[in-house]
Design a protein around this motif. Structure first.
Motif, PDB file in Angstrom:
ATOM      1  N   ARG A  32       0.815  -1.222   0.000  1.00  0.00           N
ATOM      2  CA  ARG A  32       0.000   0.000   0.000  1.00  0.00           C
ATOM      3  C   ARG A  32       0.851   1.275   0.000  1.00  0.00           C
ATOM      4  N   GLY A  33       1.853   1.332   0.873  1.00  0.00           N
ATOM      5  CA  GLY A  33       2.666   2.536   0.989  1.00  0.00           C
ATOM      6  C   GLY A  33       3.577   2.798  -0.195  1.00  0.00           C
ATOM      7  N   LEU A  34       3.734   1.810  -1.060  1.00  0.00           N
ATOM      8  CA  LEU A  34       4.595   1.957  -2.232  1.00  0.00           C
ATOM      9  C   LEU A  34       3.839   2.426  -3.466  1.00  0.00           C
ATOM     10  N   ILE A  35       2.534   2.584  -3.345  1.00  0.00           N
ATOM     11  CA  ILE A  35       1.729   3.004  -4.491  1.00  0.00           C
ATOM     12  C   ILE A  35       1.818   4.524  -4.588  1.00  0.00           C
ATOM     13  N   VAL A  36       2.940   4.972  -5.155  1.00  0.00           N
ATOM     14  CA  VAL A  36       3.256   6.393  -5.299  1.00  0.00           C
ATOM     15  C   VAL A  36       3.873   6.607  -6.674  1.00  0.00           C
ATOM     16  N   PRO A  37       3.931   7.848  -7.139  1.00  0.00           N
ATOM     17  CA  PRO A  37       4.563   8.097  -8.438  1.00  0.00           C
ATOM     18  C   PRO A  37       5.999   7.589  -8.468  1.00  0.00           C
ATOM     19  N   GLY A  38       6.357   6.948  -9.568  1.00  0.00           N
ATOM     20  CA  GLY A  38       7.719   6.468  -9.760  1.00  0.00           C
ATOM     21  C   GLY A  38       7.934   5.010  -9.433  1.00  0.00           C
ATOM     22  N   THR A  39       7.014   4.394  -8.698  1.00  0.00           N
ATOM     23  CA  THR A  39       7.128   2.966  -8.396  1.00  0.00           C
ATOM     24  C   THR A  39       6.683   2.150  -9.600  1.00  0.00           C
ATOM     25  N   THR A  40       7.387   1.069  -9.885  1.00  0.00           N
ATOM     26  CA  THR A  40       6.933   0.168 -10.936  1.00  0.00           C
ATOM     27  C   THR A  40       6.010  -0.881 -10.337  1.00  0.00           C
ATOM     28  N   THR A  41       5.159  -1.420 -11.179  1.00  0.00           N
ATOM     29  CA  THR A  41       4.262  -2.466 -10.691  1.00  0.00           C
ATOM     30  C   THR A  41       5.048  -3.712 -10.279  1.00  0.00           C
ATOM     31  N   LEU A  42       6.214  -3.920 -10.887  1.00  0.00           N
ATOM     32  CA  LEU A  42       7.051  -5.051 -10.499  1.00  0.00           C
ATOM     33  C   LEU A  42       7.627  -4.848  -9.098  1.00  0.00           C
ATOM     34  N   GLU A  86       7.284  -3.435 -15.910  1.00  0.00           N
ATOM     35  CA  GLU A  86       8.072  -2.204 -15.848  1.00  0.00           C
ATOM     36  C   GLU A  86       7.218  -0.933 -15.869  1.00  0.00           C
ATOM     37  N   ARG A  87       5.906  -1.076 -15.887  1.00  0.00           N
ATOM     38  CA  ARG A  87       5.044   0.112 -15.892  1.00  0.00           C
ATOM     39  C   ARG A  87       5.310   0.957 -14.648  1.00  0.00           C
ATOM     40  N   VAL A  88       5.484   2.257 -14.843  1.00  0.00           N
ATOM     41  CA  VAL A  88       5.753   3.188 -13.752  1.00  0.00           C
ATOM     42  C   VAL A  88       4.454   3.883 -13.361  1.00  0.00           C
ATOM     43  N   LEU A  89       4.128   3.867 -12.077  1.00  0.00           N
ATOM     44  CA  LEU A  89       2.911   4.530 -11.611  1.00  0.00           C
ATOM     45  C   LEU A  89       3.052   6.046 -11.744  1.00  0.00           C
ATOM     46  N   GLU A  90       1.960   6.683 -12.150  1.00  0.00           N
ATOM     47  CA  GLU A  90       1.957   8.118 -12.372  1.00  0.00           C
ATOM     48  C   GLU A  90       0.886   8.788 -11.509  1.00  0.00           C
ATOM     49  N   PRO A  91       1.021  10.089 -11.247  1.00  0.00           N
ATOM     50  CA  PRO A  91      -0.005  10.800 -10.489  1.00  0.00           C
ATOM     51  C   PRO A  91      -1.385  10.622 -11.129  1.00  0.00           C
ATOM     52  N   GLY A  92      -2.372  10.379 -10.286  1.00  0.00           N
ATOM     53  CA  GLY A  92      -3.738  10.215 -10.756  1.00  0.00           C
ATOM     54  C   GLY A  92      -4.126   8.787 -11.086  1.00  0.00           C
ATOM     55  N   ASP A  93      -3.153   7.875 -11.163  1.00  0.00           N
ATOM     56  CA  ASP A  93      -3.481   6.475 -11.458  1.00  0.00           C
ATOM     57  C   ASP A  93      -4.356   5.885 -10.355  1.00  0.00           C
ATOM     58  N   ILE A  94      -5.285   5.021 -10.746  1.00  0.00           N
ATOM     59  CA  ILE A  94      -6.030   4.217  -9.788  1.00  0.00           C
ATOM     60  C   ILE A  94      -5.497   2.795  -9.920  1.00  0.00           C
ATOM     61  N   VAL A 114      -6.019   1.770  -4.565  1.00  0.00           N
ATOM     62  CA  VAL A 114      -5.424   3.018  -4.079  1.00  0.00           C
ATOM     63  C   VAL A 114      -5.334   3.993  -5.255  1.00  0.00           C
ATOM     64  N   VAL A 115      -5.676   5.251  -5.017  1.00  0.00           N
ATOM     65  CA  VAL A 115      -5.535   6.295  -6.025  1.00  0.00           C
ATOM     66  C   VAL A 115      -4.270   7.100  -5.722  1.00  0.00           C
ATOM     67  N   VAL A 116      -3.389   7.215  -6.707  1.00  0.00           N
ATOM     68  CA  VAL A 116      -2.150   7.969  -6.544  1.00  0.00           C
ATOM     69  C   VAL A 116      -2.479   9.470  -6.553  1.00  0.00           C
ATOM     70  N   PRO A 117      -2.031  10.226  -5.558  1.00  0.00           N
ATOM     71  CA  PRO A 117      -2.348  11.659  -5.517  1.00  0.00           C
ATOM     72  C   PRO A 117      -1.859  12.402  -6.767  1.00  0.00           C
ATOM     73  N   ASP A 118      -2.617  13.422  -7.143  1.00  0.00           N
ATOM     74  CA  ASP A 118      -2.239  14.272  -8.280  1.00  0.00           C
ATOM     75  C   ASP A 118      -2.794  15.675  -8.023  1.00  0.00           C
ATOM     76  N   PRO A 119      -1.996  16.553  -7.400  1.00  0.00           N
ATOM     77  CA  PRO A 119      -2.475  17.907  -7.094  1.00  0.00           C
ATOM     78  C   PRO A 119      -2.915  18.690  -8.327  1.00  0.00           C
ATOM     79  N   GLY A 120      -2.396  18.317  -9.479  1.00  0.00           N
ATOM     80  CA  GLY A 120      -2.746  19.038 -10.690  1.00  0.00           C
ATOM     81  C   GLY A 120      -4.072  18.642 -11.292  1.00  0.00           C
ATOM     82  N   ARG A 121      -4.625  17.523 -10.858  1.00  0.00           N
ATOM     83  CA  ARG A 121      -5.900  17.045 -11.402  1.00  0.00           C
ATOM     84  C   ARG A 121      -6.830  16.607 -10.268  1.00  0.00           C
ATOM     85  N   PRO A 122      -7.249  17.546  -9.433  1.00  0.00           N
ATOM     86  CA  PRO A 122      -8.080  17.165  -8.279  1.00  0.00           C
ATOM     87  C   PRO A 122      -9.414  16.539  -8.665  1.00  0.00           C
ATOM     88  N   ASP A 123      -9.989  16.946  -9.783  1.00  0.00           N
ATOM     89  CA  ASP A 123     -11.280  16.379 -10.184  1.00  0.00           C
ATOM     90  C   ASP A 123     -11.132  14.909 -10.561  1.00  0.00           C
TER      91      ASP A 123
END
Length: 277
Positions: A32-42, A86-94, A114-123
């Protein structure tokens, strides 16, 4: 004539399912705590794998023919069965992570979103967090229904009812449903996430099931990708997946894959889980 194995387990067998449930919960806690921008799914897969090894268990996903990873990671329009890579998680990903452990011949199975935070796309974040919130709520509604149900179909009716009451026109996947769990990760009976006419088997002590609503913002029509596993929405809408393994026993119900047995999730429904003894 071959004998049919019943779907109901003995108290001793249910007790054997407690530890694999705890291990499965620990796997998801590590992820759970690793679901942040820059983490790969692997990398998420590796974190879950470390927990399985440390606890002396096995990944029951790796026991499925042709599947080599410890968990499934599904992102955005992928609803279930996504393969870590190798997919890299990005802001806003669910991101939905489905995990399972086998320990001493018994299985646990659980999933979180988990939804990755994205301050640029709050909606966008708010839309996806609402989808996850409603999906998780429908899971707990189904578990709460199990505590008083006479037959298993009441679970699916509760799940669908909760989603409808949210006021959203969400789709519920029809081709993928929950299941019994025990010596195998997937056993009978099927646990539907929607209303069905067949009442299903009787709910009584010894029943162990994995309840897992899979809900999407748009159409419930899906397809399986070229990898032969990943299930995605045809219309590209985002999906959410929540799951717990639950046991019905002489004292009530116990959520095997929740560290507190489901106390927090069931509290809004007035249901108090009881440990298996």
């Amino acid at each position: 004539m071959a004998l049919r194995r019943g779907i109901y387990k003995t108290p001793a067998q249910l007790r054997g399912m407690v530890e694999p449930g705890r291990i499965t919960a620990a796997m998801l806690d590590a992820v759970r705590g690793l679901i942040v921008p820059g983490t790969t799914t692997l990398q998420l897969d590796a974190a879950a794998s470390a927990v399985v090894r440390d606890r002396g268990a096995l990944s029951n996903f790796q026991m499925v023919r042709g599947y080599r990873h410890t968990v499934c990671v599904s992102v955005n329009d992928e609803v279930v069965h996504g393969i870590p890579g190798e997919r890299v998680l990005e802001p806003g990903d669910i991101v939905s992570v489905d995990a399972g452990a086998e320990y001493r011949g018994w299985n646990g199975d659980s999933a979180i979103t988990v939804v990755v935070p994205d301050p640029g796309r709050p909606d966008l974040v708010a839309e996806r967090e609402e989808l996850s919130r409603v999906t998780e709520g429908s899971l707990w509604a189904g578990i709460a229904a199990l505590s008083t149900a006479g037959h298993l179909a009441e679970v699916g009716a509760a799940v669908q009812g909760h989603i409808e009451a949210s006021g959203h026109d969400y789709g519920i996947l029809r081709d993928y449903v929950g299941h019994g769990i025990g010596r195998k990760m997937h056993e009978s009976p099927a646990v539907f996430n929607y209303r069905v006419s067949d009442p299903g088997p009787e709910v009584r002590p010894g029943l162990a099931v994995a309840i897992e609503p899979m809900v999407v913002i748009g159409s419930d029509t899906t397809y399986v990708g070229d990898d032969g596993w990943t299930v995605s929405t045809v219309d590209g809408s985002a999906g959410s997946h929540w799951e717990h393994s639950v046991a019905v026993h002489d004292g009530g119900i116990w959520v095997l894959t929740a560290p507190d047995g489901g106390a927090a999730g069931l509290a809004p429904f007035g249901v108090v889980p009881t440990p298996i003894v």
